[in-house]
Scaffold this motif. Structure first.
Motif, PDB file in Angstrom:
ATOM      1  N   ALA A  31       0.608  -1.315  -0.195  1.00 20.43           N
ATOM      2  CA  ALA A  31       0.006   0.037  -0.125  1.00 20.43           C
ATOM      3  C   ALA A  31       1.007   1.373  -0.024  1.00 20.43           C
ATOM      4  O   ALA A  31       0.455   2.004  -0.773  1.00 20.43           O
ATOM      5  N   TRP A  32       2.090   1.155   0.798  1.00 12.58           N
ATOM      6  CA  TRP A  32       2.834   2.567   0.849  1.00 12.58           C
ATOM      7  C   TRP A  32       3.429   2.468  -0.588  1.00 12.58           C
ATOM      8  O   TRP A  32       3.582   3.855  -1.034  1.00 12.58           O
ATOM      9  N   ALA A  33       3.870   1.701  -1.128  1.00 11.07           N
ATOM     10  CA  ALA A  33       4.668   1.498  -2.635  1.00 11.07           C
ATOM     11  C   ALA A  33       3.560   2.135  -3.733  1.00 11.07           C
ATOM     12  O   ALA A  33       4.109   3.190  -4.069  1.00 11.07           O
ATOM     13  N   ASP A  34       2.445   1.696  -3.451  1.00 14.66           N
ATOM     14  CA  ASP A  34       1.382   2.469  -4.487  1.00 14.66           C
ATOM     15  C   ASP A  34       1.106   3.640  -4.245  1.00 14.66           C
ATOM     16  O   ASP A  34       1.084   4.499  -4.991  1.00 14.66           O
ATOM     17  N   ALA A  35       1.094   4.120  -2.786  1.00 15.65           N
ATOM     18  CA  ALA A  35       0.852   5.382  -2.531  1.00 15.65           C
ATOM     19  C   ALA A  35       2.034   6.373  -3.026  1.00 15.65           C
ATOM     20  O   ALA A  35       1.931   7.667  -3.481  1.00 15.65           O
ATOM     21  N   GLU A  36       3.268   6.025  -2.773  1.00 17.18           N
ATOM     22  CA  GLU A  36       4.540   6.710  -3.195  1.00 17.18           C
ATOM     23  C   GLU A  36       4.551   6.872  -4.892  1.00 17.18           C
ATOM     24  O   GLU A  36       4.830   7.924  -5.260  1.00 17.18           O
ATOM     25  N   LEU A  37       4.166   6.057  -5.632  1.00 19.29           N
ATOM     26  CA  LEU A  37       4.066   5.866  -6.937  1.00 19.29           C
ATOM     27  C   LEU A  37       3.056   6.905  -7.364  1.00 19.29           C
ATOM     28  O   LEU A  37       3.096   7.736  -8.392  1.00 19.29           O
ATOM     29  N   GLU A  38       1.892   6.806  -6.651  1.00 19.63           N
ATOM     30  CA  GLU A  38       0.779   7.848  -6.853  1.00 19.63           C
ATOM     31  C   GLU A  38       1.196   9.206  -6.421  1.00 19.63           C
ATOM     32  O   GLU A  38       0.845  10.379  -7.320  1.00 19.63           O
ATOM     33  N   SER A  39       2.061   9.549  -5.850  1.00 22.15           N
ATOM     34  CA  SER A  39       2.588  10.708  -5.084  1.00 22.15           C
ATOM     35  C   SER A  39       3.810  11.323  -6.038  1.00 22.15           C
ATOM     36  O   SER A  39       4.176  12.223  -5.999  1.00 22.15           O
ATOM     37  N   ARG A  62     -12.349 -10.721   7.879  1.00 23.82           N
ATOM     38  CA  ARG A  62     -11.107 -11.247   7.808  1.00 23.82           C
ATOM     39  C   ARG A  62     -10.431 -11.479   9.302  1.00 23.82           C
ATOM     40  O   ARG A  62      -9.790 -12.789   9.483  1.00 23.82           O
ATOM     41  N   ALA A  63     -10.907 -10.818  10.252  1.00 21.28           N
ATOM     42  CA  ALA A  63     -10.356 -11.037  11.551  1.00 21.28           C
ATOM     43  C   ALA A  63     -11.159 -12.270  12.213  1.00 21.28           C
ATOM     44  O   ALA A  63     -10.465 -13.029  13.064  1.00 21.28           O
ATOM     45  N   CYS A  64     -12.370 -12.518  11.850  1.00 18.91           N
ATOM     46  CA  CYS A  64     -12.953 -13.856  12.371  1.00 18.91           C
ATOM     47  C   CYS A  64     -12.894 -14.895  11.319  1.00 18.91           C
ATOM     48  O   CYS A  64     -13.835 -15.761  11.474  1.00 18.91           O
ATOM     49  N   GLY A  65     -11.999 -14.805  10.201  1.00 22.03           N
ATOM     50  CA  GLY A  65     -11.747 -15.968   9.551  1.00 22.03           C
ATOM     51  C   GLY A  65     -12.836 -16.047   8.296  1.00 22.03           C
ATOM     52  O   GLY A  65     -12.553 -17.205   7.467  1.00 22.03           O
ATOM     53  N   ARG A  66     -13.772 -15.262   8.057  1.00 26.24           N
ATOM     54  CA  ARG A  66     -14.371 -15.143   6.987  1.00 26.24           C
ATOM     55  C   ARG A  66     -13.734 -14.689   5.821  1.00 26.24           C
ATOM     56  O   ARG A  66     -14.246 -13.424   5.185  1.00 26.24           O
ATOM     57  N   SER A  67     -12.848 -15.131   5.220  1.00 25.30           N
ATOM     58  CA  SER A  67     -11.848 -14.507   4.188  1.00 25.30           C
ATOM     59  C   SER A  67     -12.919 -14.331   2.971  1.00 25.30           C
ATOM     60  O   SER A  67     -12.514 -13.251   2.085  1.00 25.30           O
ATOM     61  N   SER A  68     -13.850 -15.442   2.310  1.00 27.44           N
ATOM     62  CA  SER A  68     -14.554 -15.117   1.175  1.00 27.44           C
ATOM     63  C   SER A  68     -15.510 -13.825   1.345  1.00 27.44           C
ATOM     64  O   SER A  68     -15.478 -13.073   0.496  1.00 27.44           O
ATOM     65  N   SER A  69     -16.038 -13.702   2.554  1.00 28.45           N
ATOM     66  CA  SER A  69     -16.902 -12.436   3.085  1.00 28.45           C
ATOM     67  C   SER A  69     -15.983 -11.183   2.817  1.00 28.45           C
ATOM     68  O   SER A  69     -16.646 -10.302   2.418  1.00 28.45           O
ATOM     69  N   ALA A  70     -14.820 -11.242   3.334  1.00 29.19           N
ATOM     70  CA  ALA A  70     -13.970  -9.994   3.078  1.00 29.19           C
ATOM     71  C   ALA A  70     -13.651  -9.652   1.938  1.00 29.19           C
ATOM     72  O   ALA A  70     -13.779  -8.572   1.601  1.00 29.19           O
ATOM     73  N   ALA A  71     -13.196 -10.675   1.022  1.00 27.49           N
ATOM     74  CA  ALA A  71     -12.814 -10.304  -0.179  1.00 27.49           C
ATOM     75  C   ALA A  71     -14.241 -10.020  -0.871  1.00 27.49           C
ATOM     76  O   ALA A  71     -13.940  -8.738  -2.017  1.00 27.49           O
ATOM     77  N   GLU A  72     -15.353 -10.198  -0.833  1.00 21.57           N
ATOM     78  CA  GLU A  72     -16.395  -9.749  -1.421  1.00 21.57           C
ATOM     79  C   GLU A  72     -16.783  -8.379  -1.223  1.00 21.57           C
ATOM     80  O   GLU A  72     -17.027  -7.558  -2.144  1.00 21.57           O
ATOM     81  N   VAL A  73     -16.781  -8.014   0.048  1.00 19.51           N
ATOM     82  CA  VAL A  73     -17.174  -6.564   0.312  1.00 19.51           C
ATOM     83  C   VAL A  73     -15.979  -5.690  -0.059  1.00 19.51           C
ATOM     84  O   VAL A  73     -16.079  -4.400  -0.391  1.00 19.51           O
ATOM     85  N   TRP A  74     -14.872  -6.282  -0.148  1.00 16.33           N
ATOM     86  CA  TRP A  74     -13.662  -5.384  -0.477  1.00 16.33           C
ATOM     87  C   TRP A  74     -13.647  -5.086  -1.954  1.00 16.33           C
ATOM     88  O   TRP A  74     -13.442  -3.898  -2.466  1.00 16.33           O
ATOM     89  N   ARG A  77      -6.991  -2.736  -2.950  1.00 18.38           N
ATOM     90  CA  ARG A  77      -6.081  -3.432  -3.830  1.00 18.38           C
ATOM     91  C   ARG A  77      -5.214  -4.357  -2.881  1.00 18.38           C
ATOM     92  O   ARG A  77      -4.761  -5.707  -3.031  1.00 18.38           O
ATOM     93  N   SER A  78      -4.509  -3.785  -1.953  1.00 19.93           N
ATOM     94  CA  SER A  78      -3.450  -4.461  -1.045  1.00 19.93           C
ATOM     95  C   SER A  78      -4.143  -5.433  -0.318  1.00 19.93           C
ATOM     96  O   SER A  78      -3.705  -6.454  -0.045  1.00 19.93           O
ATOM     97  N   ARG A  79      -5.394  -5.102   0.258  1.00 19.34           N
ATOM     98  CA  ARG A  79      -6.257  -5.937   0.901  1.00 19.34           C
ATOM     99  C   ARG A  79      -6.643  -7.257   0.310  1.00 19.34           C
ATOM    100  O   ARG A  79      -6.622  -8.365   0.806  1.00 19.34           O
ATOM    101  N   LEU A  80      -6.900  -7.018  -1.087  1.00 21.85           N
ATOM    102  CA  LEU A  80      -7.237  -8.083  -1.987  1.00 21.85           C
ATOM    103  C   LEU A  80      -6.063  -8.963  -2.393  1.00 21.85           C
ATOM    104  O   LEU A  80      -6.481 -10.010  -3.047  1.00 21.85           O
ATOM    105  N   SER A  81      -4.880  -8.287  -2.225  1.00 23.41           N
ATOM    106  CA  SER A  81      -3.825  -9.380  -2.742  1.00 23.41           C
ATOM    107  C   SER A  81      -3.670 -10.477  -1.574  1.00 23.41           C
ATOM    108  O   SER A  81      -2.776 -10.625  -0.843  1.00 23.41           O
ATOM    109  N   ALA A  82      -4.643 -11.400  -1.640  1.00 25.43           N
ATOM    110  CA  ALA A  82      -4.637 -12.409  -0.469  1.00 25.43           C
ATOM    111  C   ALA A  82      -3.617 -13.603  -0.865  1.00 25.43           C
ATOM    112  O   ALA A  82      -3.498 -14.477   0.008  1.00 25.43           O
ATOM    113  N   GLY A  83      -2.961 -13.567  -1.956  1.00 23.75           N
ATOM    114  CA  GLY A  83      -1.853 -14.434  -2.250  1.00 23.75           C
ATOM    115  C   GLY A  83      -0.764 -14.158  -1.342  1.00 23.75           C
ATOM    116  O   GLY A  83       0.357 -14.758  -1.617  1.00 23.75           O
TER     117      GLY A  83
END
Length: 866
Positions: free
Chosen positions: A154-162, A824-836, A855-861
């Motif tokens: 996320a920081w790298a993306d922000a530095e590129l944007e700035s 995500r905190a309670c282990g529902r990763s698919s629900s987290a990805a859906e709302v993100w 996008r950084s949050r969605l980088s689940a890999g």
């Protein structure tokens, strides 16, 4: 005050002094408590974290010994934060005193802010929990490392944007070596290398990643990684739009073969000079359309209004317009003019675009807009010669003269048809000479003839010769003769509209604004105005000057201004229905919905800014008030500064001045100019104090709290918010919610809950859906912090419902991000990805910088190689 560090060796600092905590087991006990500072941790949990599945026989007794030694060590710093509670132990430190918790607070609230993300990343000092071992330590180390990698991306993306990609190349290189299979890290490094011109190295990173994935996992790079590689190969940035800003090509363009050939041969910068009406803009626009295939990355255009009635455009406005067209979200545009130009050059680097800088006043107006890359082509037009660009910037000059006789005949042929010219070629030549071979004058004459097919060219020549404005010896006076004749040929309604347009501040207008009726098409047919984009019309600056010389009907300009001000005021009330009525009264007349109001403001923004520069007295303040909500939501915060500074320069009412200082300070806050913001807040506070206005003082203090929050000074933010509550003398729901949110940010979730529930009780009986939604969002954050994840989800979903009811898409997206964090905190990763993903779609539609964070949050890999 003590500071605990977990993001590296486990340490405790009292100011500049590091305390001795003792042997590894004691440091493990401290770490187990510190990562949940402010919450009770049971003895069973502590034992499990320190010893795992094989605790010693007298684990409780041993734990007590360690706790005693930890308490003694902490007391060396002058405090006693380790507290025994029913059921366990609590380390009573605020979140900003534990680096892990501070890191999480900063990342959660960063919203793409490069300064906040920098601070978060700098909190890491090596391997977390260094020197400790055990299953819990290993699990936490892995989890926290994943959080760190997400933040770094996320920081790298922000530095590129700035516009500062070089800042991330070194740190990313180190992390890529440590985590060679983490694709988002590799992508961030590839993008940064490409942005600083090291494209070969960027492509090398992809090749190395592909080999590692194949050798170690038997896999190919993910689709997102392959897409980033393809983008670098094509020389464009991921997701960058391809701007197409050129006005429509000139119908019936004729001649100028040598000039077009000249432009074809210019490598990067051409200056087209010549008198008004000689066809400079037509040439530049026609050539840019003709050469479009050479510039696959886009076409940028701006009218710099160098000789218009409102004065030349500030180059910063043009730079910001180009940055927006290139996909830079407005909140990402720096405040300083030099930094804006540097960001523009970075965005243009390696791309193939054509820039048409039309109607420039001088070289200084042009230079901030020039790309640094030789792959771009810039065409500047001006009545002045701009010798500075030729001497210092290597521009190739082209001086346009009037059309040759043959080119002038070609223009008439294309406009009227060769058959009509052939009936009386001598009369055609007379028309050409009476128009002084000026393209603008010939176009007007041809338009008049085309509207009257029965009109002979000889009659046309006679009418031109009999115009009331005598033809002189210069092109300007010649074209004014044609203006005069064209104007006198108009019907009464069209002539009245043309005179009215002389009072319009520009740069363009709609039919609704001038109540045109059938008069507008008549002006278009006569070529006195141009429909440069569907539904929007403009005058050539010479035409505008001629219209200004005519006498409009009494009160016409005032009525035109009232149309804009009234519509803008009503639109502002639609966008913020609960906003207090303006101090200086305004008529209202808008009747559509919020989306229509936002579209209207977007279309008329330049016109409203022009009115602000032209008017005086209370008018600039009123215009600033109407524009405030739109500009705040959309992000052109430099315009917020402009309109409120104009308002301050003319308004005299004390309360209105205090309000203007407050709004100007908020604009500077958004632009991260804390010193300017603080100065204006203090001016506003002084006005309210002298007037004995306690509510006004409370409001300013509340805004000062927000300034501190954005600087990461959460304790100062809380102090200002609490002072705002004390000064007002009564508890406002907004202030209560703010105090609650700040307490939660500092780890005091129990105290935060009390304040936010009080705020909710005050709001529940009101119709202020946006404010109630804000409290429910705060409650979601608090419940999440308390570990009550199911309740947090309910709070966030209530906030979402309310935000959706009022159509506030930004806050819908913001709340979706928080909801995803809880999933995500309670282990529902698919629900987290859906709302993100839903949040990302909204941010992308809005062009908001927060998209990078999602996008950084969605980088689940990311966990692949961490």
């Amino acid at each position: 005050m003590l500071d605990v560090r977990l993001l590296g060796p486990v340490e405790v600092w009292a100011g500049e002094r590091r305390l001795s905590i003792g042997e590894p087991r004691q440091r493990a006990v401290l770490a187990a408590l510190a990562c949940e500072a402010g919450r009770v941790v049971t003895a069973e949990t502590l034992i499990d974290r320190v010893w795992g599945e094989q605790p010693p026989a007298r684990a409780r007794h041993t734990l007590q010994s360690h706790l005693t030694r930890v308490r003694a060590a902490l007391r060396q710093g002058g405090g006693d934060p380790l507290i025994r509670r029913s059921g366990g132990y609590l380390l009573d430190l605020p979140a900003d005193r534990v680096d892990l918790l501070r890191f999480r607070v900063l990342v959660a609230g960063a919203q793409g802010d490069v300064g906040v993300l920098r601070e978060a990343v700098r909190l890491w000092h090596g391997e977390p929990l260094a020197g400790l071992a055990g299953d819990w330590v290993a699990a936490m180390r892995s989890t926290w490392d994943t959080e760190r990698l997400l933040a770094v991306v996320a920081w790298a993306d922000a530095e590129l944007e700035s516009g500062d990609p070089a800042a991330v190349v070194g740190p990313l290189g180190v992390l890529v070596r440590e985590h060679p299979l983490v694709e988002p890290l590799a992508v961030a490094l590839m993008r940064a290398l490409h942005a600083i011109g090291r494209t070969a190295d960027a492509l090398g990173q992809f090749d190395a990643l592909r080999r590692r994935l194949a050798d170690e996992l038997g896999a190919d790079p993910a689709q997102a990684t392959r897409a980033a590689h393809a983008v670098i190969l094509s020389g464009t940035a991921a997701g960058d739009p391809v701007p197409a800003q050129l006005p429509a090509d000139v119908a019936g363009f004729a001649g100028r073969a040598e000039a077009l050939k000249f432009l074809d041969q210019v490598p990067s910068l051409a200056v087209v000079g010549g008198s008004a009406g000689v066809g400079k803009t037509a040439l530049a626009v026609h050539w840019a359309h003709r050469a479009a295939e050479r510039f696959p990355d886009g076409r940028l255009y701006v009218d710099l209004r160098g000789f218009g009635p409102g004065g030349p455009m500030d180059p910063g406005e043009a730079v910001r317009g180009f940055l927006g067209a290139l996909g830079v979200p407005a909140p990402r545009i720096p405040a300083e003019a030099g930094a804006q130009s540097a960001l523009l050059r970075s965005r243009l680097a390696g791309k193939r675009l054509v820039l048409v800088l039309d109607n420039a006043r001088d070289s200084d107006q042009v230079r901030p807009l020039l790309p640094g890359a030789g792959s771009c082509m810039t065409v500047v037009t001006s009545r002045n010669q701009l010798t500075g660009l030729v001497a210092a910037d290597g521009a190739r000059p082209l001086q346009l003269d009037v059309l040759s006789p043959g080119e002038a005949r070609e223009l008439l042929h294309r406009r009227l048809g060769p058959e009509r010219i052939a009936t009386d070629p001598a009369a055609g030549d007379a028309v050409i000479e009476l128009c002084a071979r000026l393209p603008l004058a010939l176009t007007l004459a041809a338009a008049h003839a085309a509207m009257q097919p029965e009109l002979g060219l000889a009659t046309l020549a006679d009418r031109l010769a009999g115009g009331t404005t005598p033809v002189g010896d210069t092109p300007d006076t010649d074209v004014r003769a044609v203006f005069s004749w064209s104007y006198e040929a108009l019907g009464p309604a069209a002539a009245r509209l043309f005179r009215l347009l002389g009072t319009h501040p520009g740069p363009d207008f709609t039919a609704a604004a001038v109540e045109a009726g059938e008069a507008l098409p008549e002006l278009v047919r006569a070529s006195l105005i141009t429909e440069h984009t569907p539904g929007r019309y403009l005058l050539h600056d010479l035409m505008r000057a001629y219209a200004e010389s005519l006498e409009p009907e009494p009160g016409a300009e005032a009525r035109l201004f009232e149309h804009y001000l009234g519509t803008a005021a009503a639109g502002a009330m639609l966008l913020a229905p609960t906003r207090p009525a303006p101090i200086l009264p305004i008529e209202r007349g808008f009747s559509q919905d919020q989306e229509a109001a936002m579209r209207w403001f977007a279309a008329e923004r330049a016109v409203l800014l022009a009115w602000s520069a032209r008017t005086d007295g209370d008018r600039p303040w009123q215009l600033a008030w109407t524009l405030d909500t739109f500009l705040y939501r959309q992000g052109p915060w430099h315009d917020l500064v402009t309109v409120w500074e104009r308002a301050l320069s003319t308004v005299r009412d004390t309360r209105a001045r205090a309000y203007a200082h407050t709004r100007l300070a908020r604009a500077w806050t958004l632009l991260e100019r804390a010193a300017e913001a603080d100065e204006h807040y203090r001016h506003a506070l002084g006005h309210h104090e002298r007037a004995g206005d306690r509510d006004g003082q409370s409001g300013v203090l509340h805004e000062m709290a927000i300034l501190c929050e954005r600087q990461g000074r959460m304790r100062d933010a809380l102090a200002h918010a609490e002072q705002a509550l004390a000064v007002s003398g009564y508890a406002t729901a907004n202030t209560l919610n703010t105090i609650g949110f700040y307490r939660a940010q500092l780890g005091d979730f129990a105290g935060a809950l009390e304040f936010c529930e009080r705020a909710l009780a005050l709001y529940e009986d009101s119709g202020e859906a946006d404010n109630r939604a804000a409290v429910w969002d705060s409650l979601g954050f608090i419940r999440h912090g308390l570990g009550e994840y199911d309740v947090a989800v309910e709070c966030y979903e209530t906030a979402l419902r309310l935000y959706r009811e009022i159509g506030d898409r930004y806050w819908v997206a913001d709340t979706l991000v928080h909801l995803g964090d809880t999933h995500r905190a309670c282990g529902r990763s698919s629900s987290a990805a859906e709302v993100w993903r839903e949040a990302l779609g909204i941010y992308d539609d809005l062009g908001h910088a927060n998209a990078a964070d999602v996008r950084s949050r969605l980088s689940a890999g990311i966990p692949q190689g961490s």
